[in-house]
Enzyme design. Structure first.
Site, PDB file in Angstrom:
ATOM      1  N   ASP A 117     -10.530   1.385  -4.698  1.00 54.94           N
ATOM      2  CA  ASP A 117     -10.468   2.670  -4.590  1.00 54.94           C
ATOM      3  C   ASP A 117     -11.158   3.586  -5.818  1.00 54.94           C
ATOM      4  OD1 ASP A 117      -8.968   2.609  -2.053  1.00 54.94           O
ATOM      5  OD2 ASP A 117      -7.049   2.556  -3.209  1.00 54.94           O
ATOM      6  N   ASP A 125       0.947  -1.276  -0.018  1.00 49.73           N
ATOM      7  CA  ASP A 125      -0.037  -0.055  -0.124  1.00 49.73           C
ATOM      8  C   ASP A 125       0.925   1.237   0.117  1.00 49.73           C
ATOM      9  OD1 ASP A 125      -2.889   0.895   0.305  1.00 49.73           O
ATOM     10  OD2 ASP A 125      -2.119   1.687   2.107  1.00 49.73           O
ATOM     11  N   GLU A 133       1.622  -0.315  -4.865  1.00 47.45           N
ATOM     12  CA  GLU A 133       0.532   0.882  -5.115  1.00 47.45           C
ATOM     13  C   GLU A 133       1.114   2.096  -5.196  1.00 47.45           C
ATOM     14  OE1 GLU A 133      -3.383   3.046  -3.652  1.00 47.45           O
ATOM     15  OE2 GLU A 133      -1.811   2.584  -2.275  1.00 47.45           O
TER      16      GLU A 133
HETATM   17  C1  ABC Z   1     -11.866   7.036   3.411  1.00 46.27           C
HETATM   18  C2  ABC Z   1     -13.610   6.928   3.296  1.00 46.27           C
HETATM   19  C3  ABC Z   1     -13.771   7.515   1.969  1.00 46.27           C
HETATM   20  C4  ABC Z   1     -13.240   8.884   1.753  1.00 46.27           C
HETATM   21  C5  ABC Z   1     -11.812   8.894   2.212  1.00 46.27           C
HETATM   22  C6  ABC Z   1     -11.400  10.403   2.206  1.00 46.27           C
HETATM   23  O1  ABC Z   1     -11.539   8.426   3.482  1.00 46.27           O
HETATM   24  O2  ABC Z   1     -14.018   5.698   3.266  1.00 46.27           O
HETATM   25  O3  ABC Z   1     -15.232   7.293   1.750  1.00 46.27           O
HETATM   26  O4  ABC Z   1     -13.487   9.387   0.745  1.00 46.27           O
HETATM   27  C7  ABC Z   1      -8.514   3.231   3.323  1.00 46.27           C
HETATM   28  C8  ABC Z   1      -9.713   3.018   2.950  1.00 46.27           C
HETATM   29  C9  ABC Z   1     -10.544   4.138   2.464  1.00 46.27           C
HETATM   30  C10 ABC Z   1     -10.433   5.156   3.257  1.00 46.27           C
HETATM   31  C11 ABC Z   1      -9.103   5.710   3.522  1.00 46.27           C
HETATM   32  C12 ABC Z   1      -8.770   7.021   4.379  1.00 46.27           C
HETATM   33  O5  ABC Z   1      -8.290   4.305   3.982  1.00 46.27           O
HETATM   34  O6  ABC Z   1      -9.784   1.720   1.880  1.00 46.27           O
HETATM   35  O7  ABC Z   1     -12.127   3.508   2.535  1.00 46.27           O
HETATM   36  O8  ABC Z   1     -11.267   6.390   2.864  1.00 46.27           O
HETATM   37  O9  ABC Z   1      -9.212   6.458   5.533  1.00 46.27           O
HETATM   38  C13 ABC Z   1      -4.534   3.211  -0.419  1.00 46.27           C
HETATM   39  C14 ABC Z   1      -5.412   1.817  -0.464  1.00 46.27           C
HETATM   40  C15 ABC Z   1      -6.932   2.456  -0.080  1.00 46.27           C
HETATM   41  C16 ABC Z   1      -6.508   2.968   1.600  1.00 46.27           C
HETATM   42  C17 ABC Z   1      -5.316   3.646   1.776  1.00 46.27           C
HETATM   43  C18 ABC Z   1      -4.870   3.879   3.034  1.00 46.27           C
HETATM   44  C19 ABC Z   1      -4.295   3.595   0.701  1.00 46.27           C
HETATM   45  O10 ABC Z   1      -5.536   1.297  -1.843  1.00 46.27           O
HETATM   46  O11 ABC Z   1      -7.843   1.596  -0.008  1.00 46.27           O
HETATM   47  O12 ABC Z   1      -7.740   3.481   1.817  1.00 46.27           O
HETATM   48  O13 ABC Z   1      -4.453   2.712   3.615  1.00 46.27           O
HETATM   49  C20 ABC Z   1      -3.994   8.225  -2.098  1.00 46.27           C
HETATM   50  C21 ABC Z   1      -2.857   7.384  -1.667  1.00 46.27           C
HETATM   51  C22 ABC Z   1      -3.320   5.954  -2.057  1.00 46.27           C
HETATM   52  C23 ABC Z   1      -4.516   5.573  -1.284  1.00 46.27           C
HETATM   53  C24 ABC Z   1      -5.614   6.731  -1.685  1.00 46.27           C
HETATM   54  C25 ABC Z   1      -6.924   6.164  -0.982  1.00 46.27           C
HETATM   55  O14 ABC Z   1      -5.184   7.749  -1.442  1.00 46.27           O
HETATM   56  O15 ABC Z   1      -1.780   7.801  -2.601  1.00 46.27           O
HETATM   57  O16 ABC Z   1      -2.090   5.015  -1.719  1.00 46.27           O
HETATM   58  N1  ABC Z   1      -4.690   4.099  -1.580  1.00 46.27           N
HETATM   59  C26 ABC Z   1      -4.626  11.687  -6.230  1.00 46.27           C
HETATM   60  C27 ABC Z   1      -3.085  11.297  -5.538  1.00 46.27           C
HETATM   61  C28 ABC Z   1      -3.074   9.886  -4.935  1.00 46.27           C
HETATM   62  C29 ABC Z   1      -4.468   9.977  -4.007  1.00 46.27           C
HETATM   63  C30 ABC Z   1      -5.758  10.083  -4.762  1.00 46.27           C
HETATM   64  C31 ABC Z   1      -6.908   9.831  -3.819  1.00 46.27           C
HETATM   65  O17 ABC Z   1      -5.531  11.352  -5.236  1.00 46.27           O
HETATM   66  O18 ABC Z   1      -2.164  11.629  -6.255  1.00 46.27           O
HETATM   67  O19 ABC Z   1      -1.991   9.835  -3.923  1.00 46.27           O
HETATM   68  O20 ABC Z   1      -4.481   8.381  -3.265  1.00 46.27           O
HETATM   69  O21 ABC Z   1      -6.986  10.589  -2.914  1.00 46.27           O
HETATM   70  C32 ABC Z   1      -5.156  10.896 -11.248  1.00 46.27           C
HETATM   71  C33 ABC Z   1      -3.966  11.348 -11.001  1.00 46.27           C
HETATM   72  C34 ABC Z   1      -3.653  10.978  -9.431  1.00 46.27           C
HETATM   73  C35 ABC Z   1      -4.909  11.257  -8.542  1.00 46.27           C
HETATM   74  C36 ABC Z   1      -6.028  10.660  -9.303  1.00 46.27           C
HETATM   75  C37 ABC Z   1      -7.201  11.116  -8.179  1.00 46.27           C
HETATM   76  O22 ABC Z   1      -6.473  11.090 -10.584  1.00 46.27           O
HETATM   77  O23 ABC Z   1      -2.600  11.176 -11.590  1.00 46.27           O
HETATM   78  O24 ABC Z   1      -2.415  11.665  -8.852  1.00 46.27           O
HETATM   79  O25 ABC Z   1      -4.668  10.765  -7.236  1.00 46.27           O
HETATM   80  O26 ABC Z   1      -5.510  11.236 -12.605  1.00 46.27           O
END
Ligand code: ABC
Ligand code: CA
Length: 467
Positions: A295, A203, A227
């Site tokens: 996600d 992760d 990831e």
């Molecule tokens: C919770 C709630 C959600 C709420 C959120 C804010 O909080 O449930 O409803 O929307 C876990 C849970 C989630 C939980 C989160 C936070 O924890 O599964 O349900 O969401 O408490 C990993 C896992 C993911 C996990 C975590 C945390 C990490 O796969 O399931 O979430 O251990 C970032 C991280 C990435 C992470 C993701 C959720 O957040 O980098 O590792 N996933 C941009 C950023 C990314 C970012 C993304 C989403 O936004 O660059 O770094 O990911 O916030 C593209 C661009 C990208 C862009 C995307 C959206 O568009 O090139 O850069 O990403 O075009």
């Protein structure tokens, strides 16, 4: 298992809490509530046949360690990513014996186990966190100084500030500290051995300095897939030098867009793949290719035309990397963004005679047939033989794939000279089992129907009753 061992495999990703219950019951599961729905490792064991029948030979399960208990304003830790105790299992999912039985049962069936692991952070329920609630690192000094990640263009912030929000702050581990680094290297080494993991999905890889990862991956001593959630090939590329492989996020976005509408851009998909082929350490060979995950919104949350769905779903199985199918896609699930994309699979009844389940089975079989037919298949980079407004011809000998985003009302045609077939060779489309002939120069000129993709070689058409 090594990267090489994984390259020919095909992975079924499941959310442990949502895949199957221990006793086979089908309790209601309202995704919007974000609470535990009772899926377990025992449940997974009982449904491995369902996964294997589709042609998968590996599963990726949710993180296994103990998470925060109770209900936050963002619900419960049913997804497993809210670590509280690195040294204990999440007992919502079962016991130590259950997890070991899952591992040994998989191995008896010739399948691999991939465990999802989180190193970057621990989850809290207040800000500042109650550090004493964490195990084993229970002091503020074990974490980076608090700041939210606000500027994703500032890599130091990305690595040293915190994910999450005030409801559930994700306290960012001080992964610059030697004692913490040593702990995690020992931890992953032991975890892999203890539970017989064949691979790890890591992760939040971009949230820890790149120089952390080589020793971690070496300590795991099994295949690692990281990831790095970013759509930019140039951003993701350097990470292919520090972990065995990455999830293919850069291709995911153009893939989704390409087939999401009949005016999607197929060249954008082709260009991204070519860029990744030339800049990743191993080209696209080891990347994990997916259309859905926990996600992102399910493909059918925005497009339900089954021809577009079947074209998009074909991609992970016909490209250079390792296919990953997110549970529920085969049952036609339509949930949108997190938390709606985490539906309980038991509500589908695990039916195996549905069109998309059969589609997946056919795609896995076609890929396996290509691997079996040529020992060069896995080392041959796919080529785009033609890219037009609505059609794509992808060659990865002996596999040939004809894709279209014309939709079910369209009658696509593909035409490419000299693909390398024998003149007038009989070609069978794995998806329809229809036969057509290569032309006299070994090229193909095909008129499709209903906007459906076509894939060769076929493996199941001789025994149509199994389709
Ligand atoms: C919770 C709630 C959600 C709420 C959120 C804010 O909080 O449930 O409803 O929307 C876990 C849970 C989630 C939980 C989160 C936070 O924890 O599964 O349900 O969401 O408490 C990993 C896992 C993911 C996990 C975590 C945390 C990490 O796969 O399931 O979430 O251990 C970032 C991280 C990435 C992470 C993701 C959720 O957040 O980098 O590792 N996933 C941009 C950023 C990314 C970012 C993304 C989403 O936004 O660059 O770094 O990911 O916030 C593209 C661009 C990208 C862009 C995307 C959206 O568009 O090139 O850069 O990403 O075009
Ligand atoms: Ca970090």
């Amino acid at each position: 298992a090594s990267a090489q061992d994984w390259q020919k495999r095909s992975i079924y990703q499941l959310v442990t809490d949502r895949f199957a219950t221990s006793d086979g019951s089908a309790p209601p599961c309202d995704t919007g509530e974000r609470i535990y729905c009772n899926g377990t490792w025992q449940g997974v064991i009982s449904r491995l046949g369902y996964i294997q029948n589709m042609g998968f030979d590996a599963i990726w399960i949710s993180p296994i360690v103990a998470n925060i208990e109770g209900t936050t304003p963002e619900g419960q830790a049913y997804h497993g990513y809210w670590t509280q105790d690195q040294n204990a299992l999440n007992d919502h999912f079962g016991t130590d014996a259950d997890l070991k039985l899952l591992s040994t049962t998989l191995h008896e069936m010739g399948m691999y186990l991939m465990i999802d692991v989180v190193v970057n952070h621990m989850a809290a329920t207040s800000l500042p966190p109650n550090y004493t609630a964490f195990t084993p690192f229970d002091e503020q000094a074990d974490f980076h100084r608090f700041c939210w990640i606000t500027d994703y263009n500032n890599q130091t912030d990305v690595e040293q500030c915190w994910l999450g929000d005030t409801n559930v702050p994700l306290a960012d581990m001080d992964t610059e500290d030697d004692a913490i680094v040593d702990f995690f290297n020992n931890w992953i080494h032991n975890l892999v051995i203890e539970y017989g993991a064949d691979g790890v999905r890591i992760d939040t890889v971009k949230h820890i300095r790149k120089s952390f990862w080589p020793a971690f991956v070496a300590a795991a001593n099994v295949f690692s897939i990281g990831e790095v959630l970013d759509g930019d090939v140039n951003y993701v590329s350097p990470y292919t030098g520090v972990v065995d492989s990455v999830l293919d996020y850069p291709t995911y976005y153009p893939l989704y867009r390409a087939f999401n509408t009949t005016s999607g851009n197929l060249s954008e998909l082709a260009d991204t793949v070519k860029a990744a082929q030339s800049s990743y350490r191993l080209g696209e060979f080891m990347t994990g290719s997916f259309l859905e995950n926990q996600d992102n919104p399910r493909f059918q949350s925005t497009q339900t035309d089954q021809a577009l769905v079947k074209n998009a779903m074909a991609w992970p199985f016909i490209q250079d990397g390792i296919p990953i199918l997110y549970y529920g896609q085969e049952q036609g699930y339509t949930g949108g963004n997190d938390p709606y994309n985490r539906e309980a699979l038991w509500l589908s009844g695990y039916e195996e005679d549905k069109p998309l389940v059969m589609h997946v089975r056919t795609l896995n079989a076609a890929r396996k047939a290509a691997i079996a037919a040529s020992d060069q298949y896995l080392n041959t980079s796919l080529k785009f033989l033609s890219v037009s407004q609505n059609t794509l011809v992808v060659s990865k000998p002996p596999m040939l794939t004809l894709l279209t985003n014309g939709g079910s009302a369209s009658t696509p045609s593909w035409s490419v000279p000299d693909v390398g077939y024998a003149g007038d060779e009989d070609l069978i489309d794995a998806l329809s089992c229809d036969t057509m002939k290569a032309d006299k120069d070994g090229g193909v000129s095909v008129q499709g129907s209903g906007g459906m993709p076509q894939v060769r070689p076929d493996a199941l058409c001789d025994s149509r009753d199994v389709r």
